[in-house]
Scaffold this active site. Structure first.
Site, PDB file in Angstrom:
ATOM      1  N   HIS A  17       0.830  -0.994  -0.097  1.00 39.62           N
ATOM      2  CA  HIS A  17      -0.204   0.022   0.278  1.00 39.62           C
ATOM      3  C   HIS A  17       0.599   1.259   0.084  1.00 39.62           C
ATOM      4  CE1 HIS A  17      -2.774  -2.295   2.478  1.00 39.62           C
ATOM      5  NE2 HIS A  17      -3.598  -2.386   1.477  1.00 39.62           N
ATOM      6  N   LYS A  41     -18.049  -6.625   6.639  1.00 34.53           N
ATOM      7  CA  LYS A  41     -16.734  -6.973   6.769  1.00 34.53           C
ATOM      8  C   LYS A  41     -16.290  -7.160   8.411  1.00 34.53           C
ATOM      9  CE  LYS A  41     -13.440  -6.661   2.883  1.00 34.53           C
ATOM     10  NZ  LYS A  41     -12.334  -6.804   2.135  1.00 34.53           N
ATOM     11  N   ARG A  90      -2.072  -6.431  -8.595  1.00 34.15           N
ATOM     12  CA  ARG A  90      -1.100  -7.628  -8.292  1.00 34.15           C
ATOM     13  C   ARG A  90      -0.776  -8.578  -9.422  1.00 34.15           C
ATOM     14  NH1 ARG A  90      -2.901  -7.920  -2.623  1.00 34.15           N
ATOM     15  NH2 ARG A  90      -4.896  -7.373  -3.239  1.00 34.15           N
ATOM     16  N   SER A 129      -2.507  -7.653   2.478  1.00 31.61           N
ATOM     17  CA  SER A 129      -2.977  -7.598   3.874  1.00 31.61           C
ATOM     18  C   SER A 129      -3.611  -9.038   4.950  1.00 31.61           C
ATOM     19  CB  SER A 129      -4.145  -7.046   4.770  1.00 31.61           C
ATOM     20  OG  SER A 129      -4.366  -5.508   3.678  1.00 31.61           O
TER      21      SER A 129
HETATM   22  P1  ADP Z   1      -9.688  -4.143  -0.567  1.00 31.85           P
HETATM   23  O1  ADP Z   1     -10.315  -4.393   0.151  1.00 31.85           O
HETATM   24  O2  ADP Z   1     -10.695  -2.457  -1.413  1.00 31.85           O
HETATM   25  O3  ADP Z   1      -9.198  -4.927  -1.323  1.00 31.85           O
HETATM   26  P2  ADP Z   1      -7.090  -3.540   0.350  1.00 31.85           P
HETATM   27  O4  ADP Z   1      -7.204  -3.205   1.063  1.00 31.85           O
HETATM   28  O5  ADP Z   1      -7.005  -5.144   0.464  1.00 31.85           O
HETATM   29  O6  ADP Z   1      -8.744  -3.076   0.024  1.00 31.85           O
HETATM   30  O7  ADP Z   1      -6.394  -3.352  -0.803  1.00 31.85           O
HETATM   31  C1  ADP Z   1      -6.526  -1.863  -1.576  1.00 31.85           C
HETATM   32  C2  ADP Z   1      -5.632  -1.411  -2.451  1.00 31.85           C
HETATM   33  O8  ADP Z   1      -5.073  -2.184  -2.611  1.00 31.85           O
HETATM   34  C3  ADP Z   1      -5.934  -2.856  -3.856  1.00 31.85           C
HETATM   35  O9  ADP Z   1      -6.994  -1.586  -5.115  1.00 31.85           O
HETATM   36  C4  ADP Z   1      -5.084  -3.463  -3.954  1.00 31.85           C
HETATM   37  O10 ADP Z   1      -5.365  -4.641  -5.261  1.00 31.85           O
HETATM   38  C5  ADP Z   1      -3.910  -2.978  -4.089  1.00 31.85           C
HETATM   39  N1  ADP Z   1      -2.567  -3.702  -3.362  1.00 31.85           N
HETATM   40  C6  ADP Z   1      -2.862  -4.671  -1.819  1.00 31.85           C
HETATM   41  N2  ADP Z   1      -1.912  -4.991  -2.156  1.00 31.85           N
HETATM   42  C7  ADP Z   1      -0.744  -4.005  -3.148  1.00 31.85           C
HETATM   43  C8  ADP Z   1       0.571  -4.509  -3.219  1.00 31.85           C
HETATM   44  N3  ADP Z   1       0.506  -4.893  -2.838  1.00 31.85           N
HETATM   45  N4  ADP Z   1       0.774  -3.847  -4.320  1.00 31.85           N
HETATM   46  C9  ADP Z   1       0.469  -2.845  -5.139  1.00 31.85           C
HETATM   47  N5  ADP Z   1      -1.237  -3.179  -4.751  1.00 31.85           N
HETATM   48  C10 ADP Z   1      -1.896  -3.494  -3.561  1.00 31.85           C
END
Ligand code: ADP
Length: 164
Positions: A17, A41, A90, A129
């Site tokens: 992130h 969630k 990803r 996450s």
């Molecule tokens: P959500 O539940 O909205 O997917 P996340 O916190 O899991 O929330 O992810 C938020 C955004 O960040 C999403 O677009 C996800 O693809 C991106 N993201 C998460 N981890 C990574 C990473 N390691 N590299 C690039 N983008 C990421």
């Protein structure tokens, strides 16, 4: 002024992130990292905890703001004069999920909010996450996976602390 929003769960914030936040903040005048308040969630960290952790992690990026929102992302964006939503890609499965969401948001905002995808940095391609939560659940070392300033909050949540 060009404004973007980076919405997500951030439960918790990871270095993947952070990579996206830094890169998007270099493209736009102002970036808002927005924690989605998703009542369906059951998160590890409350929305307020997540907002505070992200604020700590981005404190040195002057054009990055942190907020939370519920409801439609495009409504938040339009109310705040934001034209672009940032999402990270990803894997092909990220794309499968993200494409219809981006198209839906474009329709819903009557073309006023575009989605911009940033490809993950190679070193973060496997970082999520949920992977962080999984490692922390088994009291593993998450150093380097999340910003150093939030390590303790995560350890505390799972009731452990690694030896120095
Ligand atoms: P959500 O539940 O909205 O997917 P996340 O916190 O899991 O929330 O992810 C938020 C955004 O960040 C999403 O677009 C996800 O693809 C991106 N993201 C998460 N981890 C990574 C990473 N390691 N590299 C690039 N983008 C990421």
């Amino acid at each position: 002024m060009s404004k973007a929003i980076y919405p997500g769960s951030f439960d918790p914030l990871t270095m993947g992130h952070m990579d996206l936040i830094r890169r998007a903040a270099a493209i736009f005048d102002e970036l808002t990292v927005a924690v989605l308040n998703n009542h369906e969630k059951s998160p590890l960290f409350s929305v307020e905890e997540r907002v505070n952790m992200i604020k700590e992690a981005v404190s040195e990026l002057p054009n990055v703001k942190v907020d939370s929102f519920s409801g439609f992302l495009v409504d938040y964006a339009r109310t705040h004069g934001i034209q672009v939503s940032i999402r990270g890609l990803r894997t092909p499965s990220d794309f499968e999920y993200e494409l219809p969401t981006a198209q839906f948001n474009r329709i819903l905002s009557k073309g006023q909010v575009e989605t911009l995808f940033l490809a993950t940095g190679l070193e973060y391609a496997h970082l999520s996450s949920s992977a962080v939560r999984e490692v922390a659940k088994f009291k593993g070392d998450i150093t380097g996976l999340v910003p150093d300033c939030i390590l303790n909050e995560i350890y505390q949540k799972y009731g452990y602390k690694l030896e120095e």
